[in-house]
Motif scaffolding. Structure first.
Motif, PDB file in Angstrom:
ATOM      1  N   TRP A 161       1.130  -1.668  -0.324  1.00 43.11           N
ATOM      2  CA  TRP A 161       0.181   0.123  -0.111  1.00 43.11           C
ATOM      3  C   TRP A 161       0.886   1.495  -0.190  1.00 43.11           C
ATOM      4  N   HIS A 162       2.009   0.573   0.252  1.00 35.61           N
ATOM      5  CA  HIS A 162       2.906   2.379   0.279  1.00 35.61           C
ATOM      6  C   HIS A 162       3.389   2.936  -0.357  1.00 35.61           C
ATOM      7  N   ALA A 206      14.791 -11.586  -0.409  1.00 37.20           N
ATOM      8  CA  ALA A 206      15.917 -10.824  -0.581  1.00 37.20           C
ATOM      9  C   ALA A 206      15.038  -9.642  -1.417  1.00 37.20           C
ATOM     10  N   GLU A 207      13.541  -9.406  -1.820  1.00 41.91           N
ATOM     11  CA  GLU A 207      12.863  -8.074  -3.064  1.00 41.91           C
ATOM     12  C   GLU A 207      11.543  -8.365  -2.328  1.00 41.91           C
ATOM     13  N   ARG A 208      11.481  -7.288  -2.111  1.00 42.84           N
ATOM     14  CA  ARG A 208       9.755  -6.716  -2.257  1.00 42.84           C
ATOM     15  C   ARG A 208       9.691  -6.013  -3.470  1.00 42.84           C
ATOM     16  N   VAL A 209       7.988  -6.494  -3.953  1.00 47.21           N
ATOM     17  CA  VAL A 209       7.381  -5.966  -5.332  1.00 47.21           C
ATOM     18  C   VAL A 209       6.383  -4.269  -4.480  1.00 47.21           C
ATOM     19  N   ILE A 210       7.256  -3.301  -5.158  1.00 49.42           N
ATOM     20  CA  ILE A 210       5.941  -2.131  -4.757  1.00 49.42           C
ATOM     21  C   ILE A 210       4.588  -2.607  -5.116  1.00 49.42           C
ATOM     22  N   GLY A 211       3.020  -2.265  -4.827  1.00 45.82           N
ATOM     23  CA  GLY A 211       2.083  -2.559  -5.047  1.00 45.82           C
ATOM     24  C   GLY A 211       1.611  -1.098  -5.818  1.00 45.82           C
TER      25      GLY A 211
END
Length: 373
Positions: A161-162, A206-211
């Motif tokens: 959400w951010h 190791a990674e995140r995806v901006i949503g």
């Protein structure tokens, strides 16, 4: 408004809007200046509120028209801004955590003590009717002597959400340092300070995806542990198991449960000011809801700063620096325990702040500003 306490706001991100809406209406404070690394953002906010000046960060920290700096920057900048404010003889009240690491936070309090200024820190949600009603129930002996407790925070991660979630996954971030302050500050209110901890932590991705937002789909690195659990030994002997995670989808666990000899108390989300407090008494057959009996009614972010200003030497602020330092050391000790594989004793302590009596919304909000939407 001539005698109002003058506040300058540094950092105009997402959370600043709630603070501004709370404080701009209150007769006890006056927002005199705002600053942000994005000058256009500070100019836009200043244009929205008459009498508010857009300044650079350094101009605000040194401004003679600011008594307290409200520090709403990202965690990695908390200590730098706080020390800058203290260095100019300003009080400082900041978002949690007090600093990105325990050493820096301790330096802030030491500098403030030498300068003779005050330090306050979120969370102030613990001053609402949810946590304060639960605290009153424990103090009244509704569950008897507390034996043990649990605290659980599970979410898939704030990148959903951010629009700019990078700081949640760098130094000063992670589920414990981001969300832990709500739970740990509540636990100190409810059960007293922590004397030692045992922790375990992991980093599953190791990674995140901006949503959402303009960067949706962008991958960002994870540089901190995304799941932290542990056991807290409170000074009074109660044990709390705590879990904070950015790696789960959902949970049915109560945010906080306190189990005593005579009953169990289910405590609402400490990231909210209100919520239902439920009691199950020994020998009973069902949960019962307790009516609000303490706390700021319909609280909102910023009430902790109002409480900080109102303290004014007569009592310690309820969202004060000593509690914030103890909470940060507790979190740091959990991470250290995980890394070193051993029990860690704390060097700080903090007595639970003075309880908040049941305070009607109009009493803490003050009168609305004429013409303000």
């Amino acid at each position: 408004m001539g005698d109002a306490h003058r506040v300058g706001v540094v950092g105009l991100g997402v959370v600043s809007r709630v603070y501004l809406d709370t404080l701009i209406r209150h007769p006890a404070v006056r927002i005199t200046a705002v600053a942000d690394l994005d000058a256009s953002r500070s100019a836009a906010v200043a244009a929205e509120f008459p009498g508010v000046e857009a300044l650079t960060v350094e101009e605000l920290l040194s401004s003679p028209d600011v008594d307290t700096v409200l520090n709403l920057t990202v965690p990695a900048a908390h200590a730098e801004i706080a020390l800058g404010a203290v260095g100019h003889g300003k009080h400082v009240y900041g978002e949690k955590p007090l600093a990105a690491d325990f050493g820096a936070a301790r330096a802030v309090l030491e500098a403030a003590a030498q300068a003779g200024v005050g330090v306050g820190c979120a969370p102030d949600t613990v001053l609402g009717t949810g946590i304060q009603t639960a605290r009153a129930a424990v103090a009244a002996g509704r569950i008897g002597r507390p034996q043990f407790a649990s605290a659980v925070m599970v979410t898939p991660g704030h990148e959903r959400w951010h629009p700019h979630p990078d700081f949640y996954y760098t130094a000063g971030g992670g589920p414990l340092l981001d969300m832990g302050p709500y739970y740990l500050a509540s636990l100190v209110h409810l059960l007293g300070p922590v004397r030692a901890v045992i922790g375990a932590a992991g980093r599953l991705r190791a990674e995140r995806v901006i949503g959402s937002g303009p960067r949706a789909g962008e991958r960002i690195p994870v540089e901190v542990d995304s799941h932290v659990s542990g056991v807290l030994e409170h000074a009074g002997g109660t044990l709390t198991t705590i879990t904070t995670s950015f790696d789960g989808v959902a949970t049915t666990a109560a945010p906080i449960e306190i189990h005593g000899e005579a009953g169990t108390l289910a405590v609402p989300d400490p990231n909210r000011f209100d919520g239902e407090v439920r009691l199950f008494e020994l020998g009973g057959t069902r949960w019962s809801a307790l009516p609000p009996s303490a706390g700021y009614v319909d609280g909102a972010r910023g009430v902790g700063l109002l409480d900080f200003v109102a303290a004014d030497g007569q009592r310690a602020p309820r969202a004060g620096g000593d509690l914030a330092l103890h909470v940060l050391e507790t979190m740091s000790a959990l991470l250290r325990s995980s890394a070193e594989g051993r029990r860690v004793e704390l060097t700080t302590s903090a007595e639970p702040p003075v309880p908040v009596p049941l305070t009607a919304a109009q009493e803490w909000r003050g009168r609305p500003v004429p013409g303000r939407r």
